[in-house]
Scaffold this motif. Sequence first.
Motif, PDB file in Angstrom:
ATOM      1  N   LEU A 138       0.821  -1.298   0.005  1.00 40.57           N
ATOM      2  CA  LEU A 138       0.120   0.054   0.088  1.00 40.57           C
ATOM      3  C   LEU A 138       1.040   1.280   0.026  1.00 40.57           C
ATOM      4  O   LEU A 138       0.771   2.237  -0.788  1.00 40.57           O
ATOM      5  CB  LEU A 138      -0.820   0.017   1.212  1.00 40.57           C
ATOM      6  N   ALA A 166       1.347   3.982  -2.924  1.00 38.98           N
ATOM      7  CA  ALA A 166       0.896   5.335  -2.695  1.00 38.98           C
ATOM      8  C   ALA A 166       2.112   6.288  -3.308  1.00 38.98           C
ATOM      9  O   ALA A 166       1.984   7.455  -3.593  1.00 38.98           O
ATOM     10  CB  ALA A 166       1.058   5.697  -1.152  1.00 38.98           C
ATOM     11  N   PHE A 200      -1.138   5.641  -6.808  1.00 39.74           N
ATOM     12  CA  PHE A 200      -2.182   5.022  -6.181  1.00 39.74           C
ATOM     13  C   PHE A 200      -3.535   4.915  -6.862  1.00 39.74           C
ATOM     14  O   PHE A 200      -4.389   3.874  -6.688  1.00 39.74           O
ATOM     15  CB  PHE A 200      -2.267   5.538  -4.917  1.00 39.74           C
ATOM     16  N   TRP A 201      -3.768   5.586  -7.898  1.00 43.77           N
ATOM     17  CA  TRP A 201      -5.131   5.758  -8.279  1.00 43.77           C
ATOM     18  C   TRP A 201      -5.453   4.998  -9.292  1.00 43.77           C
ATOM     19  O   TRP A 201      -5.864   5.534 -10.491  1.00 43.77           O
ATOM     20  CB  TRP A 201      -5.345   7.328  -8.646  1.00 43.77           C
ATOM     21  N   GLN A 202      -5.066   3.647  -9.287  1.00 44.86           N
ATOM     22  CA  GLN A 202      -5.356   2.695 -10.286  1.00 44.86           C
ATOM     23  C   GLN A 202      -6.567   1.885  -9.875  1.00 44.86           C
ATOM     24  O   GLN A 202      -6.679   1.221  -8.863  1.00 44.86           O
ATOM     25  CB  GLN A 202      -4.162   1.583 -10.394  1.00 44.86           C
TER      26      GLN A 202
END
Lengths: 311, 248
Positions: free
Chosen positions: B103, B107, B111-113
């Motif tokens: 995680l 980050a 991260f925004w997958q």
Amino acid sequence: MRIALLLALAALFVAFPLAFPWLAFVFTLVISKGFAALGVAVLLRAGLISIGHALFYSLGAYTVAYLSRGAGVTDLILQLAGAVAVSSLVGLIIGLFMVRYRGIFFAMLNLAVSMVFFTLLSKLYALTGGTDGVRIGTPTLFGTTIERDTLESILLYGGLVLAFGVGYLVHRYLKSPMGEALPAVETNEIRLEYLGIAVPRVLLAAYVASAGLAGLGGAMYGLLVGHVSPELAYWTISGQLVLVAVLGGIGGVVGPFVGAFFLEIIRSFAVIYFDNIWNLIIGAGLLIVIFFLPRGLYGLIERATQRGPRR
Amino acid sequence: MTAPLLSVRDVHVSFGGVRAADGVDVEVRQGEVLAIIGPNGSGKTTFINLCTGYVKPHAGSIHLEGRDITRNTPRQITKLGIARAFQIPQLFTEHRVIDNLMLAVAARQGFWQVLAPLDQPAHRQRATALLEMVGLQDQAESDVATLPEGIRKLTDIALALALEPRLLLLDEPTAGVSSGEKFPLMDRLMNVLRSQGVTAVFVEHDMDLVRRYADRVIVWNQGKVVADGPPDEVMNDPAVLRDVVGVI
């Protein structure tokens, strides 16, 4: 093994309505509620209990009604897509506000907003038909008129395919960094911020997905029943969706569908054999799940088929 | 003189009647390892909380390479390159050790997958390397909730390292770690920091660790910096010995 289990469950969904046609309606209702409960389960993974998702469930059904009556959109697929789009958009707007709250405040605010929506549906007679509700006509499919019986079959088998497709996408989402961050929000929100992760954005994405799923379920319900009234937005429906999610298990995608199956089957047979005590049976089932089955009924099925979950 | 990476100027913070920072000025220079010592409750952790945006000063300012971060949120400050490890490890207890690390790696790396899995080769490889750095390669699959405090502490430090920070703030990094493991851990940590050019500030009670690993020591007492200099010089100061080292 898990794939085999899913295929076995799907085979049951196909086989039983062929033998007992009246089950087609019940099983479609299971898929419809399963979608909505899956939406609730997504939020439950972050420790957020929504007692207001009947708002999005009913919104899906009302969107289908207005698309067919007001906008002249009669195609089944466009109606479902429209319901998901409208529910997601409303989820985005409400979610911008909701994601700032946790615990009891989140639960109560969702309840409050959904009850405002319920009241508006009941009182704005000219727009919503008031407590009489709105009739939903039989849709077309690729320009072809379909009969009511055919629609039920399309909703059941098409819904099953949709459940697999959408379920797979939700599974991928839950295994992505954004999905794995949801239980992390519950256990240590501060650490997420110290990793540079914007928790409100994580929750907003979950809220929008959750609203879209509930809207899809509601649209299926509206098409199946052919009518929608404000009762669909009432808080007891929201409570039922939470119950279904917890009963089935929130650890994965299949659990909410299993919970919906349990609820609807018990309710259907209770009408025949033990009317008035179906709530007692559901309540007892919930107690058993809470005390003995932390992964819900689907966890029990997994265990019975020797597939040990990682967590 | 190396240019300061972090400048804390005339910062005031108090909690009720307790002054945790009373007109404090601190500069953290690029590439140094700075130790902060002082009695319990003197305001050392508050300094870390100030630098990471968890506590806002009543007065004064904090700059990172000339950029004012006084009112920034912890997330914004993390994005600017300051990472921290906590006195009490802050982990995701529903996850395994490797998931915690992945995680943190996600980050840092993207991260925004929405549909790409967290457990992908690039994330796992980097997470495993981080666990090796802190000697936890055998604990990768362990559930965090079941781990002893010392291992949780090391996992917490690995989480901070995953962010590839320019400035790492460590709050008692060896608290809870067994005495035999303290020096090997700090050796590994210092190797990582020096090889990657990471500036570090650590709050510590163990004077042996401070003497061995710090380039500079700040002595914090009753919300004020009462001494600042090389370890040998500061820790032989009679006033420091009497008022601070003697009571730690």
